[in-house]
Design a protein around this motif. Structure first.
Motif: not given
Length: 620
Positions: A234-239, A242-243, A360-366, A379-381
């Motif tokens: 798994f990877v964790t991205l903060d809204a 990171d995304i 400019s990150a968009g959904t690249k990491k996903v 993750r995020g509110s």
């Protein structure tokens, strides 16, 4: 054990003098005419001579059941009698035979009913309730794959037949709903489901508003052969960090949805202005600048008209005036002629930009994680996730749909895009019922209805199924229902599942971690005790235990610092503050040190003795 009382094609009562019936256990009725049908115990009762109501034809026990007991030789006035209400697994053409014997089946006799997939082929979610006796002759490959947990005894044995969900059948019966109130075990069940998806390496994206879906912390005291590391799964991205959202990919309707999600509501005039000013592939800078320039032009329209006819303007000013005048000519009538509307939109957009929504990150990491068959936790509110969800879900879904359509139409495909699962906690916020606006609602409804064809599936977890969009609720082929108290939510569950009236009545009283799994895949409702998770939430520890442990650790540091200074005169504590504070690593106040010393006296570590010069603290 034998059948008593009136029977139907679907239900019957079974009685025994010696054996208590277990809720949800499976029995075989030895009725040759019906080829020995299987039935599930859905209600249990016991009565004896100390309950005179039984012999007085009380409504606690049906009259026909009492008469049936007498007719097959039971002495209801003097014997203790155990009763079980049965629901047949399959409806029969005629009622079951009264007096027919009943028995507990061997595992082999019910294996096809209980095991749709082997553990290595499906998602091992828990243990089938009431299956302990059947599991005695179960093959070794099904043992110790779903250990259980309770707070009193910790991690314990499986004690039954494992429930293995046939996730491969979701291509025919898509989407999962997880319903349950606070403390019901819903979040625990969601964690187990996500662990199983990771074990099967199914790409998935989960929106986590509670910051609790991380999988790098192992559940305590697991047996060695039950442990598993998910750190590479798994990877964790903060809204917003990171995304983000690539503004250039948005269309005007997307911007309207974004502002509704972030601001609560926008006026018709604002929506008109947003759509009128937007151009395909606009960046945030070009779009916001165009809007700011038009607002300026509307505020200074008269001066701009006059300056446009001024022959003596310098070239830079002339170019600026021409730009503003062209905007007036092109857009004034389209936006209603009011700069205040534009400035309201601009303030909302600028707020989103400052909060990191547009990157400019968009959904690249996903997409990179999907290529590795990983789970992505965003993750995020709830505010942030609502803003991001529509963009992320829509973009991923379109990529998968375009990939599948290209294959179907024989077009060349540059890059594979895998099937995947979308998971949302607090799902009623992402797809609320009725006319409540939510930016991701439209694409989620589309996936609920069409996603199966493209290999995109939903898992919606919520405490309030009554607040979830009706179209989506109807498309959830599998529903995992934990303890639910609200009558409106129970009414929705009864309408959308095949749980019986008896099971619905049990919903407010289910123990934490137990759920009814109603699924078109299994063809019946199954009571399941969710297995212990292999990982734990960062919020797993009881907050009051955390409080006690934190202060105990703090007191130990002070104790170690105080020992070399004993005895300590109570009248001269200030003299010790600097040295003790240096050893503890922080400055203590006079009152804090005095209170801590008194606590040590109460604990028996110190003695407080009186001297001619005042009180003194000595080691006990």
């Amino acid at each position: 054990m034998q059948i008593v009382g009136q029977t139907t094609q679907l239900e019957a009562w079974v009685a025994s003098r010696t054996r208590k019936f277990h809720i949800n256990e499976i029995l075989i009725i030895e009725d040759r005419d019906h080829r020995h049908p299987k039935a599930e115990v859905i209600e249990t009762r016991t009565f004896n001579r100390y309950i005179p109501l039984a012999s007085e034809q009380s409504n606690l026990v049906d009259t026909s059941v009492l008469e049936g007991l007498r007719s097959v030789g039971f002495d209801i006035e003097d014997e203790e009698i155990h009763l079980g209400k049965l629901r047949l697994i399959e409806e029969l053409p005629t009622p079951i035979r009264v007096g027919a014997p009943a028995r507990v089946p061997s595992f082999a006799e019910v294996e096809d009913l209980l095991i749709k997939r082997k553990p290595h082929e499906g998602l091992t979610l828990g243990v089938i309730q009431g299956s302990r006796e059947i599991a005695k002759d179960m093959p070794e490959s099904l043992q110790n794959v779903a250990l259980l947990f309770d707070k009193e005894n910790g991690v314990g044995e499986q004690g039954g037949v494992p429930f293995v969900f046939d996730y491969r059948s979701m291509d025919q019966y898509p989407h999962i709903g997880i319903f349950g109130g606070s403390g019901s075990g819903k979040s625990f069940g969601l964690r187990v489901l996500l662990e199983e998806l990771m074990l099967k390496q199914v790409p998935a994206v989960v929106f986590d508003p509670h910051f609790e879906l991380t999988f790098d912390q192992e559940f305590p005291n697991l047996p060695e052969d039950f442990r598993h590391s998910f750190k590479k799964r798994f990877v964790t991205l903060d809204a917003g960090e990171d995304i983000g959202i690539e503004f250039s990919e948005l269309i005007a309707d997307d911007i309207v949805s974004l502002l509704r999600a972030s601001s609560g509501s926008i006026t018709d005039a604002m929506e008109t202005a947003i759509k009128a000013l937007h151009k395909k592939s606009d960046s945030f800078l070009t779009y916001s600048t165009r809007m700011a320039n038009l607002a300026e032009a509307l505020d200074n329209e008269k001066e701009i008209r006059e300056q446009s006819r001024d022959e003596y303007l310098n070239p830079n000013d002339r170019e600026r005036v021409k730009l503003l005048n062209d905007l007036l000519v092109k857009y004034k009538d389209k936006v209603g002629g009011f700069s205040g509307t534009l400035r309201s939109v601009l303030r909302r957009l600028t707020r989103l930009e400052m909060e990191g929504v547009f990157t400019s990150a968009g959904t690249k990491k996903v997409e990179e994680a999907f290529a590795k068959r990983q789970l992505v936790v965003i993750r995020g509110s709830m505010y942030f996730l609502n803003v991001f969800a529509f963009y992320v879900v829509r973009k991923l879904y379109r990529k998968r749909r375009d990939y599948r359509d290209s294959i179907q139409k024989g077009r060349p495909v540059e890059e594979k895009f895998p099937p995947f699962v979308i998971i949302t906690d607090e799902a009623h916020n992402f797809a609320p019922k009725g006319d409540v606006p939510a930016p991701a609602k439209g694409v989620l409804k589309e996936i609920a209805q069409e996603g199966r064809k493209y290999g995109v599936f939903l898992v919606f977890a919520t405490q309030r199924p009554a607040l979830l969009d009706d179209t989506i609720t109807a498309q959830l082929s599998t529903k995992l229902v934990f303890r639910t108290v609200r009558s409106v939510d129970i009414a929705v569950i009864k309408e959308e599942t095949d749980i019986t009236a008896e099971e619905a009545a049990r919903l407010p009283y289910l123990s934490s971690g137990t759920a009814f799994l109603s699924s078109a895949i299994t063809g019946r409702t199954t009571a399941v005790r969710i297995r212990v998770s292999k990982t734990t939430s960062p919020h797993f520890k009881n907050p009051f235990e955390e409080l006690e442990e934190g202060f105990a650790e703090q007191d130990e540091k002070v104790w170690e610092a105080v020992l070399p200074s004993l005895p300590i005169d109570a009248s001269n504590l200030n003299a010790y503050l600097t040295e003790i504070g240096r050893k503890v690593g922080r400055l203590l106040s006079f009152d804090e040190l005095e209170k801590t010393l008194e606590d040590f006296v109460d604990q028996g570590r110190l003695l407080k003795v009186s001297t001619p010069f005042g009180a003194r603290y000595n080691k006990a």
